[in-house]
Design an enzyme around this catalytic site. Structure first.
Site, short mmCIF file in Angstrom:
data_model
loop_
_atom_site.label_atom_id
_atom_site.label_comp_id
_atom_site.label_asym_id
_atom_site.label_seq_id
_atom_site.Cartn_x
_atom_site.Cartn_y
_atom_site.Cartn_z
CG ASP A 24 4.58 -1.39 -1.90
OD1 ASP A 24 4.50 -2.47 -1.29
OD2 ASP A 24 3.72 -0.50 -1.83
CG HIS A 51 2.16 6.20 -3.93
ND1 HIS A 51 1.15 5.84 -3.06
CD2 HIS A 51 2.51 5.04 -4.56
CE1 HIS A 51 0.93 4.54 -3.13
NE2 HIS A 51 1.74 4.02 -4.05
CD GLN A 72 5.17 2.76 -2.41
OE1 GLN A 72 5.29 2.56 -1.21
NE2 GLN A 72 4.39 2.01 -3.17
NE ARG A 103 -5.90 -3.47 -5.88
CZ ARG A 103 -4.99 -2.81 -5.17
NH1 ARG A 103 -4.34 -1.79 -5.70
NH2 ARG A 103 -4.72 -3.17 -3.93
CG ASP A 106 -2.56 1.29 -4.84
OD1 ASP A 106 -2.79 0.25 -4.22
OD2 ASP A 106 -1.58 2.03 -4.60
CD GLU A 114 -5.97 -1.00 -1.77
OE1 GLU A 114 -5.48 -1.67 -0.85
OE2 GLU A 114 -5.53 0.12 -2.09
CG HIS A 152 -1.38 -7.68 -3.55
ND1 HIS A 152 -2.66 -7.20 -3.76
CD2 HIS A 152 -0.62 -6.61 -3.26
CE1 HIS A 152 -2.64 -5.88 -3.61
NE2 HIS A 152 -1.43 -5.49 -3.31
CG ASP A 153 -1.96 -5.28 0.02
OD1 ASP A 153 -0.72 -5.30 -0.08
OD2 ASP A 153 -2.69 -4.40 -0.49
NE ARG A 175 2.78 -5.88 1.81
CZ ARG A 175 2.70 -4.71 1.18
NH1 ARG A 175 1.54 -4.25 0.78
NH2 ARG A 175 3.78 -4.00 0.92
C1 GLC Z 1 -2.17 -0.65 -1.88
C2 GLC Z 1 -1.55 -1.94 -2.37
C3 GLC Z 1 -0.39 -2.29 -1.52
C4 GLC Z 1 0.60 -1.18 -1.57
C5 GLC Z 1 -0.05 0.16 -1.22
C6 GLC Z 1 0.81 1.28 -1.65
O1 GLC Z 1 -2.71 -0.75 -0.63
O2 GLC Z 1 -2.51 -2.95 -2.38
O3 GLC Z 1 0.20 -3.49 -1.94
O4 GLC Z 1 1.61 -1.45 -0.65
O5 GLC Z 1 -1.24 0.37 -1.88
O6 GLC Z 1 0.77 1.44 -3.06
C1 GLC Z 2 -3.22 -0.03 4.64
C2 GLC Z 2 -4.03 0.65 3.62
C3 GLC Z 2 -4.34 -0.22 2.46
C4 GLC Z 2 -3.14 -1.00 2.00
C5 GLC Z 2 -2.42 -1.64 3.12
C6 GLC Z 2 -1.16 -2.27 2.65
O1 GLC Z 2 -4.01 -0.94 5.32
O2 GLC Z 2 -5.24 1.11 4.16
O3 GLC Z 2 -4.81 0.57 1.41
O4 GLC Z 2 -3.54 -2.01 1.15
O5 GLC Z 2 -2.12 -0.69 4.08
O6 GLC Z 2 -0.67 -3.05 3.66
#
Ligand code: GLC
Ligand code: GLC
Length: 654
Positions: free
Chosen positions: A150, A193, A261, A291, A293, A335, A399-400, A524
């Site tokens: 991931d 996680h 995860q 950040r 996460d 986030e 990045h998402d 992504r």
């Molecule tokens: C956050 C990250 C995302 C990741 C997810 C699980 O949303 O930005 O890239 O997949 O958390 O850690």
């Molecule tokens: C979901 C989560 C976000 C994460 C994303 C990853 O939207 O809310 O935290 O960044 O998934 O794709």
């Protein structure tokens, strides 16, 4: 559970009981000044920390023992904190809202994709300075499982740098160099996680009972089924539901995101202490912002969505209170990519001082697709305002994926159906909608719910990829203007603008990820390309597209940094009668001159007139300095005309 009227008494009694024990453990070996500083901060912030931990763990039979171990861990971390970071703590305590400055500019990148490794990233500091960065977010860089991890968000060890990138000392050296160059290092705190290869998960897999309590493990489907009745699927393409069966222990494991995860069990105070220790380790390695996460997912309760639960907030507040004691200069960035009402709840000085602004992002893209700013104007009009001591991190993509996290009631108030509109946006940004300029990919399309999110770089979503394919100079021109428009908004609206590095030179999608089995399933990766040095070089040449995008952006960045009205987060939306122009006023505090700047942004490819008397209604004069063009401007009887996608930053003449 303690009765609230007894709380103050209980708080001081607990502190009185704990202090001598901590003193005994640390005061003998610690430098007296160091210990005194810790003691002072503990005495100041214990009344904040104690009720939070009591709320989370007060029902544990050994609560006081756990509390003592948490504080002992914090004391150890403080005593180990490098001197220069302690100095930074003092500076920042004296100037707590330093991050609100108009000087602030963020960048984000992957170490390997941008530079190769940490040592080579260090050699890029001059580039970061050239761009004007004061904040650099490095994507996850710790040890992670081989193959799909991931993008590093599955951490196997929070204290070991991924060996392909370097070692901990490289990271420490980099953070010191960044600080010398006026940049704050931002790292992820991935605390929802761990990877299934983390030593805790391995111990759980080996049958260790203590470590099984670090996660959520279930012997059969009874509880997983019961929980799933109210859970949302996050990565439905990759695995349905939220649980993964592990043969070797005959258990279902809670895995909100990917199967590797494992969600941590914060009902267990040991998990809190262990993760707080990892957090302070990152702080002591030189991170200035963490950040947080996936912070919305950290607390779980049967019969709920297990997102944004009250105790997810308590948990972050407890981590924050510990920071105030052991690493006070550190900031949290939220986030929470969730409903805007929920995003707002994470933002406070007790919780996260910084927060991504996913609503602004989504609505900027919405405005480009619809050529209308109604939703943007209406939502920003009342949802932008947050605690004056906190700030937004404004971005156009990261990045998402991009998710359409607007509020359906906001949409309905404008006669827009949220469900249908999201379908339109997905069709538009995947280029399926006739006439769309965008070239994005769907992410996690869920056939059951009709839901999807969007992947793509700024340039590809803004039309550059398609325009280059058509070899159409007018289309290229429009795409470049859209890119500039979005940047001009995030640079001026209030908060820290954050650029995904590569977007500053108009990087388009890179489809090569489909050839990598570890990435192919996750679209992504299309917007996470490697830096192309030749493209980067072209930024110096204005005759190239890269040069044009880069130099226009640099110009805006320089202006931002010399415009006091762009500091802080106070922003007032102006309701113009035209639905194509987003307008707002930024005002500097009176103490520094009270400068006012009117921002006008045309979201359509047609010229848009704005009548002078419309601006007058807002008490704006007729005399402005056009900051971007560097001209004086006086409005007469004829309207002000905005070119296609033009943005104006107009300083109001005093
Ligand atoms: C956050 C990250 C995302 C990741 C997810 C699980 O949303 O930005 O890239 O997949 O958390 O850690
Ligand atoms: C979901 C989560 C976000 C994460 C994303 C990853 O939207 O809310 O935290 O960044 O998934 O794709």
């Amino acid at each position: 559970m303690l009765d609230a009227t007894k709380l103050p008494q209980e708080t001081s009694r607990s502190l009185a009981r704990l202090l001598p024990r901590l003193e005994q453990e640390f005061a003998v070996t610690a430098a007296p000044a160091d210990w005194a500083a810790f003691r002072r901060r503990l005495e100041t912030h214990f009344s904040q920390l104690f009720p939070l931990l009591l709320e989370l763990y007060g029902d544990q039979y050994d609560f006081f023992y756990q509390l003592e171990r948490i504080l002992a861990m914090a004391a150890r971390a403080w005593l180990d904190r490098p001197t220069e970071l302690k100095a930074l703590d003092a500076t920042r305590e004296a100037h707590a809202t330093w991050f609100q400055s108009e000087q602030m500019l963020g960048g984000v990148c992957y170490v390997d994709l941008f530079a190769g490794d940490l040592k080579r990233l260090r050699t890029q500091i001059p580039y970061f300075q050239e761009l004007g960065l004061t904040y650099l977010h490095l994507m996850p860089l710790f040890l992670a499982p081989a193959g799909d991890n991931d993008g590093g968000y599955a951490v196997s060890d929070y204290r070991t740098v991924d060996p392909r990138l370097g070692v901990m000392d490289d990271l420490r050296a980099l953070s010191a160099d960044l600080r010398d160059a006026g940049m704050s290092l931002v790292l992820d705190f991935i605390f929802n996680h761990t990877a299934d290869e983390h030593r805790w998960a391995k111990a759980a897999l080996a049958g260790d009972a203590d470590h099984r309590d670090y996660y959520f493990l279930f012997p059969d489907r009874t509880l997983p089924d019961a929980y799933e009745r109210t859970l949302r699927e996050i990565f439905p393409d990759k695995h349905p539901g939220a649980f993964t069966y592990r043969e070797e222990i005959s258990r279902w494991v809670w895995t909100t995101f990917n199967i590797f995860q494992w969600d941590l069990n914060y009902h267990n105070p040991v998990v809190f202490r262990e993760m707080a220790s990892e957090m302070l380790y990152l702080a002591n390695a030189g991170a200035e912002v963490l950040r947080l996460d996936a912070l919305a997912f950290t607390w779980k309760e049967m019969g709920t969505v297990c997102e944004n639960l009250p105790k997810a907030h308590t948990l972050v507040q407890a981590f924050n209170a510990l920071l105030r004691i052991a690493a006070p200069s550190l900031l949290f960035k939220s986030e929470a990519i969730v409903h805007p009402d929920e995003v707002a709840k994470y933002i406070s000085t007790q919780e996260c001082q910084l927060s991504y602004n996913p609503l602004l992002m989504a609505l900027l893209w919405n405005s480009l697709a619809t050529r209308e700013v109604r939703m943007l104007r209406q939502s920003m009009g009342y949802r932008f305002k947050i605690d004056a001591d906190c700030t937004w991190v404004n971005y156009v993509r990261c990045h998402d994926d991009i998710g359409w996290t607007f509020d359906d009631a906001d949409a309905a108030a404008l006669g827009i159906d949220g469900y249908d509109h999201r379908r339109f946006l997905n069709a538009f940004y995947t280029g399926r909608f006739p006439g769309s300029f965008a070239r994005g990919l769907p992410f996690q399309e869920n056939p059951r719910t009709g839901d999807a999110r969007i992947s793509g770089t700024l340039a590809s979503l803004a039309g550059l990829e398609h325009a280059l394919h058509l070899q159409s100079p007018p289309e290229i021109e429009l795409a470049v203007r859209r890119i500039c428009l979005l940047h001009a908004v995030i640079l001026s609206i209030g908060g820290i603008p954050l650029i995904y590095l590569g977007d500053e030179i108009g990087t388009i999608n890179d489809y090569s990820y489909v050839g990598d089995p570890a990435k192919a399933i996750d679209s992504r990766w299309v917007h996470r390309p490697e830096t192309d040095p030749a493209k980067m070089e072209r930024r110096h040449d204005r005759a190239t597209i890269e040069g044009r995008i880069y130099q226009d952006l640099r110009h805006l960045i320089e202006l931002r940094k010399t415009t006091p009205a762009f500091a802080g987060n106070h922003m007032e939306v102006i309701n113009l009668p035209t639905n194509q122009v987003f307008a707002y006023v930024r005002t500097a505090p009176v103490a520094i001159g009270g400068q006012r700047v009117l921002v006008l942004a045309n979201f359509s490819e047609h010229t848009q007139p704005v009548a002078a008397n419309e601006l007058r209604l807002y008490g704006l004069s007729y005399h402005f300095t056009d900051l971007i063009a560097g001209d004086e401007l006086t409005l007469g009887d004829s309207p002000l005309v905005l070119e296609p996608y033009q943005v104006l930053w107009l300083a109001v003449a005093a």
